[in-house]
Design a protein around this motif. Structure first.
Motif, PDB file in Angstrom:
ATOM      1  N   ASP A  55      18.059   7.563 -15.400  1.00 35.16           N
ATOM      2  CA  ASP A  55      17.925   8.385 -16.596  1.00 35.16           C
ATOM      3  C   ASP A  55      17.759   9.852 -16.197  1.00 35.16           C
ATOM      4  OD1 ASP A  55      18.086   6.339 -18.511  1.00 35.16           O
ATOM      5  OD2 ASP A  55      15.989   5.807 -18.178  1.00 35.16           O
ATOM      6  N   ILE A  56      18.322  10.743 -17.003  1.00 36.59           N
ATOM      7  CA  ILE A  56      18.293  12.177 -16.696  1.00 36.59           C
ATOM      8  C   ILE A  56      17.766  12.931 -17.910  1.00 36.59           C
ATOM      9  CG2 ILE A  56      19.676  14.196 -16.069  1.00 36.59           C
ATOM     10  CD1 ILE A  56      21.687  12.094 -14.859  1.00 36.59           C
ATOM     11  N   LYS A  57      16.759  13.751 -17.665  1.00 32.21           N
ATOM     12  CA  LYS A  57      16.166  14.556 -18.725  1.00 32.21           C
ATOM     13  C   LYS A  57      16.426  16.024 -18.435  1.00 32.21           C
ATOM     14  CE  LYS A  57      11.752  15.362 -21.119  1.00 32.21           C
ATOM     15  NZ  LYS A  57      10.323  14.980 -21.165  1.00 32.21           N
ATOM     16  N   ILE A  58      16.839  16.769 -19.458  1.00 38.83           N
ATOM     17  CA  ILE A  58      17.079  18.193 -19.312  1.00 38.83           C
ATOM     18  C   ILE A  58      16.191  18.940 -20.308  1.00 38.83           C
ATOM     19  CG2 ILE A  58      19.465  17.807 -18.591  1.00 38.83           C
ATOM     20  CD1 ILE A  58      20.381  18.705 -21.340  1.00 38.83           C
ATOM     21  N   PRO A  59      15.932  20.234 -20.089  1.00 40.08           N
ATOM     22  CA  PRO A  59      15.174  20.993 -21.088  1.00 40.08           C
ATOM     23  C   PRO A  59      15.842  20.885 -22.457  1.00 40.08           C
ATOM     24  CG  PRO A  59      15.400  22.265 -19.069  1.00 40.08           C
ATOM     25  CD  PRO A  59      16.263  21.054 -18.906  1.00 40.08           C
ATOM     26  N   GLU A  60      15.043  20.770 -23.501  1.00 43.90           N
ATOM     27  CA  GLU A  60      15.579  20.544 -24.842  1.00 43.90           C
ATOM     28  C   GLU A  60      16.627  21.588 -25.221  1.00 43.90           C
ATOM     29  OE1 GLU A  60      13.921  20.186 -29.463  1.00 43.90           O
ATOM     30  OE2 GLU A  60      12.536  20.278 -27.756  1.00 43.90           O
ATOM     31  N   GLU A 117      14.403  10.917 -25.201  1.00 45.68           N
ATOM     32  CA  GLU A 117      13.581  11.590 -24.189  1.00 45.68           C
ATOM     33  C   GLU A 117      14.427  11.914 -22.962  1.00 45.68           C
ATOM     34  OE1 GLU A 117       9.591  10.912 -21.410  1.00 45.68           O
ATOM     35  OE2 GLU A 117      10.308   9.313 -22.749  1.00 45.68           O
ATOM     36  N   PHE A 118      15.240  10.954 -22.549  1.00 46.76           N
ATOM     37  CA  PHE A 118      16.194  11.166 -21.471  1.00 46.76           C
ATOM     38  C   PHE A 118      17.577  11.180 -22.112  1.00 46.76           C
ATOM     39  CE2 PHE A 118      12.443   9.494 -19.449  1.00 46.76           C
ATOM     40  CZ  PHE A 118      12.344  10.250 -18.286  1.00 46.76           C
ATOM     41  N   GLN A 119      18.159  12.389 -22.174  1.00 46.42           N
ATOM     42  CA  GLN A 119      19.381  12.565 -22.972  1.00 46.42           C
ATOM     43  C   GLN A 119      20.653  12.114 -22.256  1.00 46.42           C
ATOM     44  OE1 GLN A 119      17.285  15.060 -21.875  1.00 46.42           O
ATOM     45  NE2 GLN A 119      17.003  16.640 -23.429  1.00 46.42           N
ATOM     46  N   ILE A 143      15.601  11.458 -13.166  1.00 48.96           N
ATOM     47  CA  ILE A 143      15.690  12.827 -12.666  1.00 48.96           C
ATOM     48  C   ILE A 143      15.364  13.746 -13.840  1.00 48.96           C
ATOM     49  CG2 ILE A 143      17.212  14.620 -11.746  1.00 48.96           C
ATOM     50  CD1 ILE A 143      18.856  12.398 -10.426  1.00 48.96           C
ATOM     51  N   ILE A 144      14.424  14.663 -13.631  1.00 49.80           N
ATOM     52  CA  ILE A 144      14.031  15.593 -14.686  1.00 49.80           C
ATOM     53  C   ILE A 144      14.388  17.006 -14.254  1.00 49.80           C
ATOM     54  CG2 ILE A 144      12.119  16.498 -16.054  1.00 49.80           C
ATOM     55  CD1 ILE A 144      10.682  13.853 -15.655  1.00 49.80           C
ATOM     56  N   LEU A 145      15.323  17.625 -14.970  1.00 51.12           N
ATOM     57  CA  LEU A 145      15.719  18.999 -14.688  1.00 51.12           C
ATOM     58  C   LEU A 145      14.753  19.956 -15.372  1.00 51.12           C
ATOM     59  CD1 LEU A 145      19.603  18.726 -15.152  1.00 51.12           C
ATOM     60  CD2 LEU A 145      18.247  18.376 -13.083  1.00 51.12           C
ATOM     61  N   LEU A 150      12.541  23.506  -9.424  1.00 56.71           N
ATOM     62  CA  LEU A 150      13.167  22.350  -8.798  1.00 56.71           C
ATOM     63  C   LEU A 150      13.080  21.130  -9.711  1.00 56.71           C
ATOM     64  CD1 LEU A 150      11.804  22.590  -5.136  1.00 56.71           C
ATOM     65  CD2 LEU A 150      14.209  22.766  -5.803  1.00 56.71           C
ATOM     66  N   PRO A 151      14.092  20.263  -9.679  1.00 56.56           N
ATOM     67  CA  PRO A 151      14.005  19.015 -10.445  1.00 56.56           C
ATOM     68  C   PRO A 151      12.904  18.110  -9.901  1.00 56.56           C
ATOM     69  CG  PRO A 151      16.261  19.446  -9.698  1.00 56.56           C
ATOM     70  CD  PRO A 151      15.376  20.399  -8.967  1.00 56.56           C
ATOM     71  N   GLU A 152      12.406  17.245 -10.766  1.00 60.97           N
ATOM     72  CA  GLU A 152      11.504  16.180 -10.355  1.00 60.97           C
ATOM     73  C   GLU A 152      12.285  14.869 -10.309  1.00 60.97           C
ATOM     74  OE1 GLU A 152       8.197  15.915 -12.968  1.00 60.97           O
ATOM     75  OE2 GLU A 152       7.420  17.916 -12.492  1.00 60.97           O
ATOM     76  N   THR A 153      11.980  14.017  -9.335  1.00 59.07           N
ATOM     77  CA  THR A 153      12.664  12.731  -9.231  1.00 59.07           C
ATOM     78  C   THR A 153      11.649  11.623  -9.033  1.00 59.07           C
ATOM     79  OG1 THR A 153      12.972  12.879  -6.824  1.00 59.07           O
ATOM     80  CG2 THR A 153      14.701  13.815  -8.212  1.00 59.07           C
ATOM     81  N   LEU A 154      11.936  10.479  -9.622  1.00 57.34           N
ATOM     82  CA  LEU A 154      11.154   9.265  -9.429  1.00 57.34           C
ATOM     83  C   LEU A 154      12.159   8.110  -9.341  1.00 57.34           C
ATOM     84  CD1 LEU A 154       8.394   7.881  -9.269  1.00 57.34           C
ATOM     85  CD2 LEU A 154       8.448   7.664 -11.767  1.00 57.34           C
ATOM     86  N   LEU A 155      12.468   7.694  -8.120  1.00 56.53           N
ATOM     87  CA  LEU A 155      13.531   6.721  -7.892  1.00 56.53           C
ATOM     88  C   LEU A 155      13.007   5.542  -7.077  1.00 56.53           C
ATOM     89  CD1 LEU A 155      16.368   9.257  -6.991  1.00 56.53           C
ATOM     90  CD2 LEU A 155      16.000   8.125  -9.185  1.00 56.53           C
TER      91      LEU A 155
END
Length: 303
Positions: A134-139, A159-161, A46-48, A53-58
């Motif tokens: 894995d979840i990624k948020i803006p730096e 990369e995914f914090q 999940i990329i915030l 909107l978030p992006e998801t690849l599941l």
């Protein structure tokens, strides 16, 4: 004669019922069991985003342990269901879309939600054996303000914090609160003592500025149930609504420089052993806008 006829009828009826029960049992034993699939592993990311909107690849790994081929539909709540077919003894991996939600302006505090409630043939799906997302948020948003259910923090350099991990659970929506703006506040609330009995209770709030800019003047605000707690002093007011009364605590905090942290303590009085409920988050207001939120605190039963 009437008595004999009645007994004969009763005997015949009993034989019929017994024969029917034996037949039903035989049919049940001879019936082919329904094909069974196992939801083995949900992985992906999940990329915030900042203001989007978030992006998801599941992807979900499915195994068929039965003796029959299985066909059906599978999908996350609110998203388009996917048709699946899994042959006997085989496995397959299916990509599942989501319908994420987002609220908040770019470079300000934001909320996002991804509904992971899974539906199998339009009914709640069985528990998934293993979930590792894995979840990624803006730096600039690290560390995240809140994740419900909790996500595990890894490192700001990854990369995914963050990572969401679960075993043998039926999933639910996962919600995030984060702030990628120049003022990113981490707010932590603690309560002492726990469990709470009647008497003084100390509430501690620590605020850290992880942002790149100095904050403006901050207003910290707590809302407690007036039936549970009382407080004395200029920082306390009571807010009366139709069905409840809140004890409001408010305190002004001087500006915080980048990297600076400050802790504020205040004391209330518990009117009895308060337990089996949750204290709401402390809110932090800057320039009349919500800038930070603390964790909520669960109060266990006191006895």
């Amino acid at each position: 004669m009437l008595k004999i006829t009645s007994l004969t009828s009763l005997f015949i009826s009993s034989l019929f019922v017994s024969a029917l029960a034996v037949a039903e049992q035989s049919d049940a034993e001879d019936a082919i069991p329904e094909p069974v699939i196992v939801l083995t592993e949900l992985t992906g990311n999940i990329i915030l985003k900042n203001g989007e909107l978030p992006e998801t690849l599941l992807q979900l790994l499915i195994e068929n342990e039965s003796n029959e081929s299985y066909s059906g539909t599978l999908g996350f709540a609110g998203a388009e269901a996917q048709k699946i077919t899994v042959s006997s003894g085989e496995s397959t991996t299916v990509s599942l879309p989501t319908t994420p939600r987002h609220a908040g302006k770019a470079n300000r505090i934001q909320k996002a939600e991804v509904d992971l409630s899974l539906l199998l043939n339009d009914a709640p799906a069985p528990a998934i054996s293993s979930v590792d997302i894995d979840i990624k948020i803006p730096e600039a948003a690290f560390p995240i303000i809140r994740s419900e259910p909790p996500a595990m923090e890894k490192s700001a350099e990854d990369e995914f914090q963050y990572e969401y991990y679960a075993r043998s659970q039926q999933l639910q929506p996962i919600k995030f609160t984060y702030n990628p703006g120049p003022v990113n506040l981490q707010v932590r609330k603690t309560v002492y003592p726990i469990p709470i009995e009647a008497g003084p209770v100390e509430i501690s709030i620590e605020v850290v500025n992880h942002g790149s800019q100095t904050t403006g003047e901050l207003t910290l605000r707590d809302a407690l149930d007036d039936e549970d707690f009382s407080g004395a002093g200029d920082n306390f007011t009571r807010f009366v609504a139709e069905d409840s009364t809140d004890l409001i605590w408010e305190r002004t905090l001087e500006p915080l420089s980048p990297g600076e942290r400050r802790r504020i303590n205040y004391t209330v009085t518990a009117k009895y052993g308060v337990g089996d409920k949750q204290l709401p988050a402390t809110t932090v207001i800057m320039d009349d806008g919500l800038t930070g939120l603390s964790n909520k605190v669960w109060l266990p039963k006191w006895h």
